[in-house]
Design an enzyme around this catalytic site. Structure first.
Site, PDB file in Angstrom:
ATOM      1  N   HIS A  56       0.820  -1.208   0.000  1.00 28.39           N
ATOM      2  CA  HIS A  56       0.000   0.000   0.000  1.00 28.39           C
ATOM      3  C   HIS A  56       0.854   1.258   0.000  1.00 28.39           C
ATOM      4  O   HIS A  56       0.552   2.226  -0.692  1.00 28.39           O
ATOM      5  CB  HIS A  56      -0.931  -0.007   1.208  1.00 28.39           C
ATOM      6  CG  HIS A  56      -1.875   1.158   1.247  1.00 28.39           C
ATOM      7  ND1 HIS A  56      -3.131   1.121   0.685  1.00 28.39           N
ATOM      8  CD2 HIS A  56      -1.745   2.403   1.768  1.00 28.39           C
ATOM      9  CE1 HIS A  56      -3.727   2.285   0.859  1.00 28.39           C
ATOM     10  NE2 HIS A  56      -2.910   3.080   1.513  1.00 28.39           N
ATOM     11  N   HIS A  99     -10.553   2.152  -0.929  1.00 28.66           N
ATOM     12  CA  HIS A  99     -10.759   1.671   0.440  1.00 28.66           C
ATOM     13  C   HIS A  99     -11.559   0.382   0.349  1.00 28.66           C
ATOM     14  O   HIS A  99     -12.585   0.205   1.005  1.00 28.66           O
ATOM     15  CB  HIS A  99     -11.467   2.729   1.294  1.00 28.66           C
ATOM     16  CG  HIS A  99     -10.756   3.004   2.581  1.00 28.66           C
ATOM     17  ND1 HIS A  99     -11.385   3.114   3.795  1.00 28.66           N
ATOM     18  CD2 HIS A  99      -9.438   3.179   2.851  1.00 28.66           C
ATOM     19  CE1 HIS A  99     -10.505   3.354   4.751  1.00 28.66           C
ATOM     20  NE2 HIS A  99      -9.313   3.406   4.203  1.00 28.66           N
TER      21      HIS A  99
END
Length: 756
Positions: A54, A103
């Site tokens: 990430h 998300h």
């Protein structure tokens, strides 16, 4: 007293839970080499999140470099890849910053909070650039609409987005909603935010100036979100209550609203020498990136961090992803004013350290040194993998499975039934069930919003300067051909912006894929990145930044490759905007572009036959540019009553949506095979309604821009009529189109509420 770092150096053989923190053995050994010793537990935690997929883009960075290498020249780009968000000059001294991020996984685990904090996080990215956030959008994908788990996830996601955005007072002006079995168990929740600033307001994430103070402000730090950016388990560092701690962040939009106004006042007062939002990896990321960005050092007292949970240890404080937090650099003489402004906005603020000239990131816990690293080793020097990529074994067979052999409607009644079937499918049905939960007009500058092709925001009230934004992606096309499919996503977003009369100028992206450790997925990813970089070079729209989301899969089954592309356009005067609806009778209906028999990956093949195969529509980027130039000229000249892009469902769906949006029907005649003209998804096509008396001038513009134009008929009446085939009353179209999502998901509730 022997500090933690010194103890780590003296106990090199002590085993550490690096694998549990998501690090490989090779990565752990590299950390030891960089440090020249064993890392402390806190240092190991820092590297585990900063080197996560990430934060470090370790599987994608090698390929993402194409965006800069192939970027078209642009004098308008003020900040680009590597910053919190891209910044584009739009004229008159204004700049716009925009970005989209994912998300996905949090939104599956806890739909409401996962989606809500996705909005909060992207808003802070925009805020960190010095801009006022002015609008949000969301691109959503779920499993089958009638699946039990979709009934759990979708209402929670929509509720979280509406709750956070509505409470912040930000209009939600557009996005997407799609359904496909490949997203079952792994929904995609991609959030976009756009902000406006003057050129001089631009801020960057860099800590410079030895002796300048580091201020943490916003919400207190709690246990929520620990493990979000990596597989960090707080139990590895002690804390008996760790199993009860939420892995999904908990959002507070009311604190974020105060934080927005506070940040803007601090920036206007000239008190911010550098700023970074706290998102993934929390304080670890903010300190490392600020120090690395400024080429400086930083010394931070972790015990000075205000806590919601006093039991948190230093590693947990470093990793916490508690929301609504920012970190700023301020000169010593400005600290008092800085803190006073925060106090007036009721935003907690604490000096937790200072900038140093050592080039080291030094973090202490009650006076004991727990982290001593070169910040660039965490922020910029993570591993870069050139992972194996191989065309999947079944890719050729998929391409060969052409939908041309599928039975297709021929008679008028069959064509009519096919239209209604598509119109009543969840993916093409009216999205008002979702959009009515969003406040689309708060702030008073929304010019266009769903169901328009693009959202449009007025930037300057006096001159009418505005921006348009659209997001698009088609996982079916990308499954068939990720290179062409990604260019088709870019082309559709570009076309949606152009349909409003705006000039497309820049791109952001959110690249959603399965596991990069799967060579087939990696091939899809590399092809998609190559396609987007090449497409942007042709269209003249540089990529300003974005996000990569890997590991989107359920078990071994990956989602379709789903790059979502956001395009920003500029309109000099929003009074010249063009909506999609037929709002008056007597306008000439014209089809722009060339229609071919292209049904690979089409909505018709999916809805009518559950089929996915063949080749996606041909990419014709030069034709897209020509059409965009034509639309901008026609909008400036005031020639159009409506314009609508053709995409999913082709001309049949575009005609229906324009009729329903404007309240007027139309009668058209098709110049060839009715099925092909109605349901083909050939690219670079738009539907326009030319104002009475402007037909000749518009035809001349089409010729001048080299855009094929086919007059089809005129607007008016209470039906959609295809001469010689069928007619459907608008009331029947509306009932079919608008009843689908309410029947699946029930009635809506007020959006701004305290919980799920």
């Amino acid at each position: 007293m022997v500090d933690t770092v010194a103890r780590a150096a003296a106990t090199g053989d002590r085993p550490q839970p690096y694998a549990e923190l998501g690090l490989t053995g090779e990565e752990y050994q590299r950390i030891r080499q960089l440090l020249g010793r064993r890392p402390s537990d806190c240092e190991l935690a820092v590297y585990s999140v900063m080197w996560s997929e990430h934060c470090s883009y370790k599987s994608s960075r090698l390929h993402l470099r194409q965006f800069a290498a192939k970027a078209p020249p642009s004098d308008a780009l003020l900040a680009g890849i590597g910053q919190n968000a891209g910044v584009v000059d739009i004229g008159q001294g204004y700049a716009v910053t925009f970005k989209i991020e994912s998300h996905n996984h949090p939104s599956y685990v806890e739909p409401f909070q996962g989606a809500a904090t996705g909005v909060g996080g992207i808003v802070r990215d925009i805020l960190a650039m010095g801009a006022r956030p002015v609008a949000v959008m969301d691109a959503l994908r779920f499993g089958p609409a009638d699946a039990p788990d979709t009934a759990r996830v979708l209402p929670g996601v929509v509720g979280g987005i509406s709750f956070y955005g509505n409470c912040l007072g930000l209009p939600n002006v557009g996005g997407e909603l799609a359904f496909d079995p490949c997203y079952a168990g792994n929904p995609l929740v991609n959030a976009l935010c756009v902000g406006v600033m003057r050129h001089e307001d631009l801020q960057l994430a860099a800590a410079r100036g030895e002796g300048n103070k580091v201020i943490l402000f916003g919400a207190r730090t709690g246990p929520d979100g620990i493990g979000g950016a990596s597989v960090l388990a707080s139990a590895s560092f002690g804390g008996g209550e760790s199993a009860k701690r939420p892995s999904v962040q908990v959002g507070d939009p009311f604190m974020e609203k105060l934080l927005v106004e506070c940040c803007l006042e601090l920036g206007a007062a000239g008190l911010v020498a550098g700023i970074q939002d706290l998102g993934a990896a929390g304080i670890s990321c903010a300190t490392a990136e600020l120090a690395a960005g400024g080429g400086s050092g930083m010394r931070i007292a972790l015990d000075a961090v205000p806590l919601r949970d006093p039991s948190l240890g230093p590693a947990e404080i470093l990793m916490s992803e508690s929301q609504e937090r920012m970190m700023a650099i301020a000169a010593p003489g400005d600290v008092a004013r800085f803190l006073a402004i925060c106090a007036r906005w009721e935003v907690p603020a604490t000096v937790i350290g200072e900038v140093t000239g050592t080039g080291r990131l030094e973090l202490t816990w009650h006076g004991e040194l727990v982290v001593d690293i070169a910040p660039e080793t965490a922020a910029d020097q993570g591993p870069v993998y050139d992972r194996p990529a191989a065309r999947p074994a079944g890719q050729d067979a998929l391409a060969a499975d052409d939908p041309a052999a599928l039975p297709r409607p021929r008679t008028g009644e069959e064509l009519r039934a096919a239209l209604l079937s598509l119109l009543g499918s969840p993916g093409l049905a009216d999205k008002s069930w979702v959009t009515e939960q969003y406040d689309r007009h708060v702030r008073g500058d929304t010019v266009l919003a769903m169901p328009q092709d693009a959202g449009m925001i007025r930037v300057d009230e006096e001159t009418g300067l505005g921006v348009a934004l659209a997001t698009d992606g088609n996982g079916r096309y990308c499954r068939l051909d990720p290179y062409a499919g990604t260019q088709l996503a870019l082309a559709e977003a570009y076309r949606n912006v152009a349909a409003t009369g705006a000039r497309p100028v820049a791109v952001t992206n959110c690249l959603n894929f399965g596991s990069p450790e799967d060579p087939g997925v990696m091939w899809q990813f590399t092809e998609a990145v190559r396609g987007l970089a090449d497409g942007c070079a042709v269209l003249g729209t540089p990529v300003t930044g974005g996000n990569v989301s890997f590991y989107n899969q359920t078990g071994e089954a990956a989602i379709h490759p789903t790059p979502v592309v956001g395009v920003l356009g500029v309109l000099d005067d929003v009074r010249h905007r063009v909506p999609i609806g037929f709002t008056r009778p007597g306008a000439q209906v014209v089809l722009l572009g060339t229609t071919r028999a292209e049904f690979g990956g089409s909505a018709w093949a999916q809805v009518a036959h559950g089929h996915l195969g063949g080749r996606p529509p041909a990419v014709v980027l030069d034709a897209e540019r020509a059409a965009a130039s034509l639309l901008a000229a026609a909008a400036r000249a005031g020639l159009l009553n409506a314009a609508h892009d053709l995409s999913d469902g082709g001309l049949a769906i575009a005609l229906t949506e324009s009729c329903l949006a404007g309240g007027h029907g139309c009668r058209v005649s098709l110049p060839g095979d009715a099925f092909t003209f109605l349901f083909s998804e050939s690219a670079a096509r738009l539907l326009v309604a030319v104002l009475p008396g402007s037909e000749a001038e518009f035809a001349g513009l089409c010729t001048a821009h080299g855009v094929p134009a086919t007059p089809l008929g005129t607007t008016g009446g209470a039906s959609l009529e295809v001469a010689g085939s069928f007619a459907v009353p608008l009331d029947e179209l509306a009932a079919t189109h608008r009843g689908v999502l309410p029947a699946l998901f029930g009635s809506t509730e007020p959006a701004c509420r305290a919980g799920d």
